[in-house]
Enzyme design. Structure first.
Site, short mmCIF file in Angstrom:
data_model
loop_
_atom_site.label_atom_id
_atom_site.label_comp_id
_atom_site.label_asym_id
_atom_site.label_seq_id
_atom_site.Cartn_x
_atom_site.Cartn_y
_atom_site.Cartn_z
N GLU A 187 0.88 -1.17 0.00
CA GLU A 187 0.00 0.00 0.00
C GLU A 187 0.92 1.21 0.00
O GLU A 187 1.63 1.46 0.97
CB GLU A 187 -0.90 0.02 1.23
N ASP A 203 -6.10 9.14 9.56
CA ASP A 203 -4.83 8.63 10.04
C ASP A 203 -4.45 9.16 11.41
O ASP A 203 -4.72 10.31 11.74
CB ASP A 203 -3.72 8.97 9.03
N TYR A 232 -10.93 -4.12 2.14
CA TYR A 232 -10.04 -3.70 3.23
C TYR A 232 -10.91 -3.51 4.47
O TYR A 232 -11.65 -2.55 4.56
CB TYR A 232 -9.35 -2.40 2.83
#
Lengths: 280, 407
Positions: free
Chosen positions: A54, A65, A180
């Site tokens: 990734e 994040d 994912y």
């Protein structure tokens, strides 16, 4: 229009299935801490045991994040990182590796700014195998997901613990490549997952889709990789690798040969956690 | 205006997906989607429930102190020797700004959803103070995200929030200002979805926030319309408001969008648009995606968000509400700007001429009015939204006014 033909993701998961083991996906941020060191880490990842990469496209405001990957993005931008340069790095990587799937991962604004068609053509030409764009839910599929599908390029969807039976079909409708699964309710690299919850969610996902399931967010150690690859098709590790990169930097924030060494050593260790899936 | 046939109303946006033309939308991680869908559902239910509006009306009247006066600024009108100038006095609201209009509405929705904890982001601290106030009133836990830079710059508001019982999260990530506070609040929200409601302070963020916040702020324009009929027997000719995210402006503008009224939004030009140190997203930015919506943003050639600058912390944001971007592109609203120094002069002028110390934010609106009002005829009526009071700004303003010889 450039059309994607390589099918590296599909071939990888077929191979993993034949080998009866789960895969290891590794996330790094392009240009962190510098173009050259990042390129060196990228080149070394497959030999160190990463089945899939990734590759983070740095963004100033990464909403999903945690502090570790936020800091990596800022280091990358400071080092001159950009979307254009990320694509050039993919091109260089493909000169030494033609098998390892590389998924571009990031946020929509740099892509929108670059131009969607332009981006898709260049990403495919450079050798990318899929996209994960965090801030494009199915409600905005017209932006990039459907254009990517037209180019044949997989658009990987994130699902979360809160994705219930009503929500999952919406998410999975235009999903491709793999799924994912975000193992925690939160941001990257912060909390730890609960294995029972992940097991149930993966099971539930399998009843909704034929696509392989990779699990990420909160997977840090060899032990974690070992547990996750018993129940899912792949485990993705990001913050732990980025953390090792950060720790290797000198007082001025510069990387060195040890940065590459340490990052790849961690990946080797993580890869040693992969166990075959139990026979059904 | 567009040359194609205009819609019957400019007030029906956004569409069901939260888009105003190409702007707005829901550009958030899947982890956030269930949360904003839940907020949208609760908002849809509340919107058609007369009990919700009567409850809000009670607090508007008895707690916020609405309606706020529409005040004829006679000395400034005499001073400028041009059009008549009215102020919509939203600085007289409880907590000293328009922010509370929105906060009370969202806090009532949070209560209806059974949420016991509230998150908010704040720049100058006005939205944070308003949120902490409503949380004290309704006995809700309150956590406010504020850039570490702003925590230092806006200490009096930090103290007020603490006194009201709020917990302050000082945000050090990114550039440690409002945009990072919003990033951090969104990140935090994802991990606390079960218990927390996020009260966004401006007409930005993912759908339904731009619409919901606008609808709560529209009370400003609705009152203005009625009060102007009482005072002058007609509509005003020109509306002017300052714009950071744009919640006070859309609140004044929206009820007039279909009327024959000139509408002007004033962005913060900081040290000047050419200096690259400004907060004027429309004048100096281009469309992009941040904080869950597509809108005009300050960004570099690679699509990285750049820093805004304004002397007014409340306008110091690199984006603008998506509906403003749409009104800009359709041409219905005219967007202009005023610099730090122009705003400072207007700040001083309003204080001395009207006995009203305005916040730095509406001082930008007054600064622009000064540029146009002298050449307008005497029967022309201008309404400015005086959306906040200036006590919070004294520390930043006084040294600058001394330098400029305005004290």
């Amino acid at each position: 229009m450039t059309y994607y033909k390589e099918q590296r993701i599909k071939l990888l998961f077929e191979k993993l299935s034949n080998e009866k083991r789960g895969g290891l996906g590794v996330f790094i941020t392009a240009s962190d801490p510098s173009l050259q060191i990042s390129q060196d880490i990228l080149r070394g990842l497959p030999a160190a045991g990463a089945d899939m990469i990734e590759f983070g496209m740095p963004f100033s405001d990464p909403m999903a994040d945690g502090p570790t990957i936020q800091a990596a993005g800022l280091r990358a931008l400071k080092a001159g990182g950009s979307l254009k340069r990320t694509l050039e790095m993919v091109e260089v990587f493909r000169k030494t590796d033609n098998n390892t799937p590389l998924i571009l991962m990031g946020y929509y604004n740099p892509i929108y700014n670059y131009g969607v068609e332009n981006f898709l053509n260049r990403a495919i030409a450079a050798g990318a195998d899929g996209l994960i764009v965090v801030d494009l839910p199915p409600e905005e599929d017209g932006e990039l997901c459907l254009p990517a599908i037209k180019h044949g390029l997989p658009f990987v969807r994130l699902t979360a613990p809160t994705s219930d039976n009503e929500r999952l079909p919406v998410i999975l409708k235009n999903a491709s490549g793999f799924i994912y699964y975000v193992s925690i309710m939160g941001i990257t690299g912060t909390q730890s997952f609960a294995i029972e919850g992940v097991r149930n969610s993966v099971k539930s996902l399998k009843s909704h889709t034929e696509l392989p399931i990779a699990v990420g967010f909160g997977i840090k150690t060899k032990q974690d990789v070992s547990e996750i690859t018993r129940i899912a098709d792949a485990a993705i590790v990001g913050s732990a690798v980025v953390d090792v990169i950060e720790k290797s930097l000198d007082a001025n924030g510069n990387g060195n040969a040890k940065t590459v060494e340490d990052a790849l050593a961690l990946v080797q260790d993580l890869a040693s956690g992969i166990r075959p899936k139990p026979q059904l | 205006m567009s040359v194609t046939s205009p819609p019957n109303t400019l007030r029906e946006g956004p569409n069901e997906n939260g888009h105003f033309g190409i702007f707005g939308g829901r550009y958030v991680a899947e982890t956030l989607m269930p949360l904003i869908l839940e907020v949208e559902a609760a908002w849809k239910r509340a919107k058609v429930d007369p009990l919700f509006w009567s409850e809000l009306e009670y607090y508007r009247k008895h707690y916020i102190g609405r309606p706020s006066p529409l005040y004829f600024a006679s000395r400034l009108t005499d001073h400028f020797q041009g059009a008549k100038l009215y102020f919509k006095r939203d600085e007289l609201n409880h907590t000293g700004a328009h922010k509370i209009n929105n906060v009370m509405g969202q806090a009532l929705i949070a209560r209806r959803m059974g949420k016991t904890k509230i998150i908010a982001e704040t720049g100058a601290g006005q939205h944070g103070v308003a949120t902490a106030t409503a949380c004290a009133l309704f006995n809700l836990e309150c956590e406010v995200f504020m850039g570490a830079e702003d925590v230092i710059r806006q200490k009096p508001n930090v103290d007020r929030m603490r006194l009201l019982g709020a917990k302050i999260h000082s945000v050090t990530s990114g550039s440690a200002t409002l945009k990072d506070a919003m990033n951090e609040a969104l990140r935090y929200w994802v991990s606390k979805a079960e218990t927390h409601f996020y009260i966004i302070g401006t007409v930005a963020g993912p759908h339904p926030y731009p619409q919901m916040v606008r609808d709560f702020q529209c009370i400003i324009g609705e009152e203005t319309k009625q009060q102007m009929f009482e005072a002058e027997g007609r509509l005003p000719d020109t509306l002017v408001a300052c714009i950071g995210g744009g919640s006070n402006a859309i609140g004044l503008f929206h009820p007039f969008l279909d009327d024959d009224v000139e509408i002007i939004g004033v962005e913060a030009a900081g040290h000047g648009i050419d200096s690259n140190q400004h907060a004027a997203s429309l004048a100096g930015g281009k469309p992009g995606i941040l904080h869950g919506n597509r809108t005009y943003l300050l960004q570099n050639i690679d699509g990285q968000i750049t820093e805004a600058h304004s002397i007014s912390a409340g306008l110091d944001y690199p984006g603008i509400g998506p509906e403003h971007s749409w009104l800009f592109e359709t041409g219905r609203v005219k967007y202009v700007n005023a610099t730090d120094n122009e705003a400072l002069e207007a700040f001083a002028l309003c204080s001395k001429m009207e006995g009203i110390i305005p916040a730095l934010e509406p001082s930008h609106a007054l600064a622009y009015i000064e540029k146009i009002i002298r050449s307008l005829p005497k029967q022309h009526i201008v309404v400015m939204n005086l959306c906040g009071r200036g006590d919070k700004d004294l520390e930043a303003v006084l040294p600058r006014l001394e330098e400029m010889g305005k004290l």
